[in-house]
Design a protein around this motif. Structure first.
Motif, mmCIF file in Angstrom:
data_model
loop_
_atom_site.group_PDB
_atom_site.id
_atom_site.type_symbol
_atom_site.label_atom_id
_atom_site.label_comp_id
_atom_site.label_asym_id
_atom_site.label_seq_id
_atom_site.Cartn_x
_atom_site.Cartn_y
_atom_site.Cartn_z
ATOM 1 N N ASN A 52 0.843 -1.191 0.000
ATOM 2 C CA ASN A 52 0.000 0.000 0.000
ATOM 3 C C ASN A 52 0.880 1.243 0.000
ATOM 4 O O ASN A 52 2.027 1.214 0.399
ATOM 5 N N CYS A 73 -3.943 1.214 4.770
ATOM 6 C CA CYS A 73 -4.923 1.123 3.688
ATOM 7 C C CYS A 73 -6.033 2.154 3.914
ATOM 8 O O CYS A 73 -6.189 3.076 3.145
ATOM 9 N N ASN A 74 -6.757 2.002 4.982
ATOM 10 C CA ASN A 74 -7.896 2.867 5.288
ATOM 11 C C ASN A 74 -7.576 3.859 6.399
ATOM 12 O O ASN A 74 -6.696 3.622 7.219
ATOM 13 N N CYS A 101 -7.525 -2.864 -0.485
ATOM 14 C CA CYS A 101 -6.132 -2.558 -0.811
ATOM 15 C C CYS A 101 -5.382 -3.853 -1.083
ATOM 16 O O CYS A 101 -5.866 -4.947 -0.778
ATOM 17 N N HIS A 102 -4.163 -3.720 -1.612
ATOM 18 C CA HIS A 102 -3.340 -4.892 -1.905
ATOM 19 C C HIS A 102 -3.023 -5.677 -0.637
ATOM 20 O O HIS A 102 -3.058 -6.898 -0.638
#
Length: 146
Positions: A52, A73-74, A101-102
Motif C-alpha cells: 500500500n 490502507c484505510n 487494498c493490496h
C-alpha cells in the motif's frame, strides 16, 4: 520529641514535593501524546509500508480528545480517553473508511490491536507502547517527524 517532629515535617515536605513532581510529569505525558506516531510493530511483528502507498500511523489530539490515522490502507478515527495517573488509554468506537487494498493483513492486525488497547507507556517522548488490559504489548509506535 523535637527530633521526631522535625523528622515528620521533613517526610511531609518530601512527600509533597515528590507528589507535585509526579503530577507535572503526568501532565506533560498527556501532552506528549499529541502528534502522529508511526506504527512499527503490531503483536511483535514489524510493520512495513507493504504494497500500500500509506504508512500505518496513529495521531492524537489530546485537547480535542480524538485519535486518527491510517492502517496503511484505510483511514481510522475515534475518541481518545487517556488517564496518566493510571496509565490507561482507550479510543471508544473506532471508525474507518472501507477501501480494498493490496495488503489487507496489516489493516486487520492494526484494527484488531486498536480495539484492544487499554493502557500505554511513553518512553523518552519518542516511543509509545500500547497494551491490552492484561499488559500484553499490542503495538509499538515511534514519534513521526513532520
Amino acid at each position: 520529641m523535637k527530633k521526631v517532629f522535625v523528622a515528620l515535617c521533613m517526610a511531609g515536605l518530601l512527600a509533597a514535593t515528590t507528589s507535585c513532581k509526579t503530577s507535572n510529569s503526568a501532565a506533560s505525558s498527556v501532552s506528549a501524546l499529541n502528534g502522529e506516531w508511526k506504527i512499527t510493530e503490531v503483536n511483535g511483528q514489524s510493520i512495513t509500508k507493504a504494497d500500500n502507498d500509506n504508512e500505518a500511523f496513529i495521531g492524537f489530539d489530546v485537547e480535542k480528545k480524538s485519535m486518527y490515522g491510517s492502517t496503511s490502507c484505510n483511514r481510522i478515527f475515534g475518541q481518545l480517553d487517556a488517564d496518566t495517573k493510571k496509565g490507561t488509554i482507550s479510543f471508544g468506537t473506532v471508525g474507518s473508511t472501507r477501501m480494498m487494498c493490496h495488503d489487507m493483513k496489516t489493516e486487520e492486525q492494526v484494527l484488531k490491536a486498536v480495539n484492544e488497547v487499554k493502557a500505554y507507556e511513553l518512553k523518552d517522548n519518542s516511543t509509545l507502547t500500547l497494551k491490552s488490559a492484561d499488559g500484553k504489548v499490542l503495538m509499538t509506535l515511534q514519534k513521526r517527524n513532520k
